[in-house]
Structures are given as structure tokens and as C-alpha cells.
Design a protein around this motif. Structure first.
Motif, PDB file in Angstrom:
ATOM      1  N   ALA A  68      89.469 116.209   9.550  1.00  0.00           N
ATOM      2  CA  ALA A  68      90.660 116.915  10.011  1.00  0.00           C
ATOM      3  C   ALA A  68      91.441 117.526   8.842  1.00  0.00           C
ATOM      4  CB  ALA A  68      91.552 115.978  10.824  1.00  0.00           C
ATOM      5  N   SER A  69      90.857 117.561   7.660  1.00  0.00           N
ATOM      6  CA  SER A  69      91.474 118.190   6.492  1.00  0.00           C
ATOM      7  C   SER A  69      90.847 119.570   6.272  1.00  0.00           C
ATOM      8  CB  SER A  69      91.247 117.337   5.246  1.00  0.00           C
ATOM      9  OG  SER A  69      91.529 118.091   4.077  1.00  0.00           O
ATOM     10  N   PRO A  70      91.665 120.626   6.226  1.00  0.00           N
ATOM     11  CA  PRO A  70      91.114 121.963   5.962  1.00  0.00           C
ATOM     12  C   PRO A  70      90.315 122.029   4.661  1.00  0.00           C
ATOM     13  CG  PRO A  70      93.401 122.148   6.645  1.00  0.00           C
ATOM     14  CD  PRO A  70      93.108 120.680   6.448  1.00  0.00           C
ATOM     15  N   LEU A  71      90.678 121.218   3.678  1.00  0.00           N
ATOM     16  CA  LEU A  71      89.975 121.248   2.397  1.00  0.00           C
ATOM     17  C   LEU A  71      88.529 120.774   2.523  1.00  0.00           C
ATOM     18  CD1 LEU A  71      92.764 120.009  -0.034  1.00  0.00           C
ATOM     19  CD2 LEU A  71      91.971 122.349   0.369  1.00  0.00           C
ATOM     20  N   SER A  72      88.269 119.866   3.479  1.00  0.00           N
ATOM     21  CA  SER A  72      86.887 119.396   3.655  1.00  0.00           C
ATOM     22  C   SER A  72      85.991 120.511   4.164  1.00  0.00           C
ATOM     23  CB  SER A  72      86.841 118.198   4.613  1.00  0.00           C
ATOM     24  OG  SER A  72      87.022 118.587   5.961  1.00  0.00           O
ATOM     25  N   ILE A  73      86.572 121.459   4.858  1.00  0.00           N
ATOM     26  CA  ILE A  73      85.814 122.583   5.416  1.00  0.00           C
ATOM     27  C   ILE A  73      85.789 123.748   4.436  1.00  0.00           C
ATOM     28  CG2 ILE A  73      85.695 124.216   7.346  1.00  0.00           C
ATOM     29  CD1 ILE A  73      87.284 121.839   8.869  1.00  0.00           C
ATOM     30  N   MET A  74      86.933 124.049   3.873  1.00  0.00           N
ATOM     31  CA  MET A  74      87.023 125.158   2.924  1.00  0.00           C
ATOM     32  C   MET A  74      86.140 124.908   1.701  1.00  0.00           C
ATOM     33  SD  MET A  74      90.483 126.993   1.626  1.00  0.00           S
ATOM     34  CE  MET A  74      90.747 126.081   0.141  1.00  0.00           C
ATOM     35  N   GLY A  75      86.023 123.649   1.312  1.00  0.00           N
ATOM     36  CA  GLY A  75      85.221 123.286   0.154  1.00  0.00           C
ATOM     37  C   GLY A  75      83.731 123.558   0.322  1.00  0.00           C
TER      38      GLY A  75
END
Length: 100
Positions: free
Chosen positions: A57-64
Motif C-alpha cells: 500500500a506504499s506508492p514507493l513500492s510500486i514506483m520503485g
């Protein structure tokens, strides 16, 4: 959106092509992450190179993941209501976003 379905052990999976012109940047990552908020299952994206990365649920996990337009990834989901969550995430990953 091009999607195919297969079962991998106890998980469901779909192959998704990234359609957004700018790939999956911060804003789409936020939308995708919001869909995972409160979900008790687990989700992974397998890159075109075969690397499986968990998404949360963290955008950074996806953006990364640095997903670009035209990338074909495998989305895997395990947990309750996995078919519904898999369909939802596949639609969000394969969507063309129009953020002005």
C-alpha cells in the motif's frame, strides 16, 4: 489492455502490458497503492527480467519498479478474494492515466 490468466501454485497471476504513456510514475503508483490498503493478501509484480518484487500500500513500492510503457509484467496475488484483487490490480497497472 492485454491480459492473460494462469494459476501459479496457490496464487493467481495475470500478464499485463503497461499502457500509460509515462509508465507507472508517482500518481498511478498512488492509485495502485490505495487499492492495496487494507488488503490482507500479498501481491507481486514480476519484471520482464524475471525479478519478483512485492507491492504494498506504499506508492514507493510500486514506483520503485520503474515500469515503463510497453513493459510486460506478471502480476501475482495470493490471499482472500484474490481473483477480484488480481483483476482490479491488472486493470490499474494496464490503465492509461490522464493526469494533467
Amino acid at each position: 489492455m492485454r491480459v492473460s490468466v494462469a494459476s501459479w501454485r496457490n496464487m493467481k497471476e495475470k500478464i499485463v502490458m503497461i499502457e500509460n504513456a509515462r509508465g507507472i510514475h508517482l500518481r498511478p503508483s498512488g492509485v495502485i497503492a490505495a487499492s492495496l490498503k487494507g488488503y490482507s493478501g500479498r501481491a507481486w509484480v514480476v519484471s520482464p527480467q524475471g525479478k519478483a518484487s512485492p507491492i504494498t500500500a506504499s506508492p514507493l513500492s510500486i514506483m520503485g519498479l520503474s515500469l515503463r510503457r510497453g513493459d510486460v509484467v506478471t502480476l501475482r496475488v495470493e490471499g482472500e478474494a484474490e481473483e477480484e484483487k488480481l483483476t482490479e490490480l491488472a486493470e490499474l497497472l494496464g490503465k492509461h492515466y490522464d493526469f494533467a
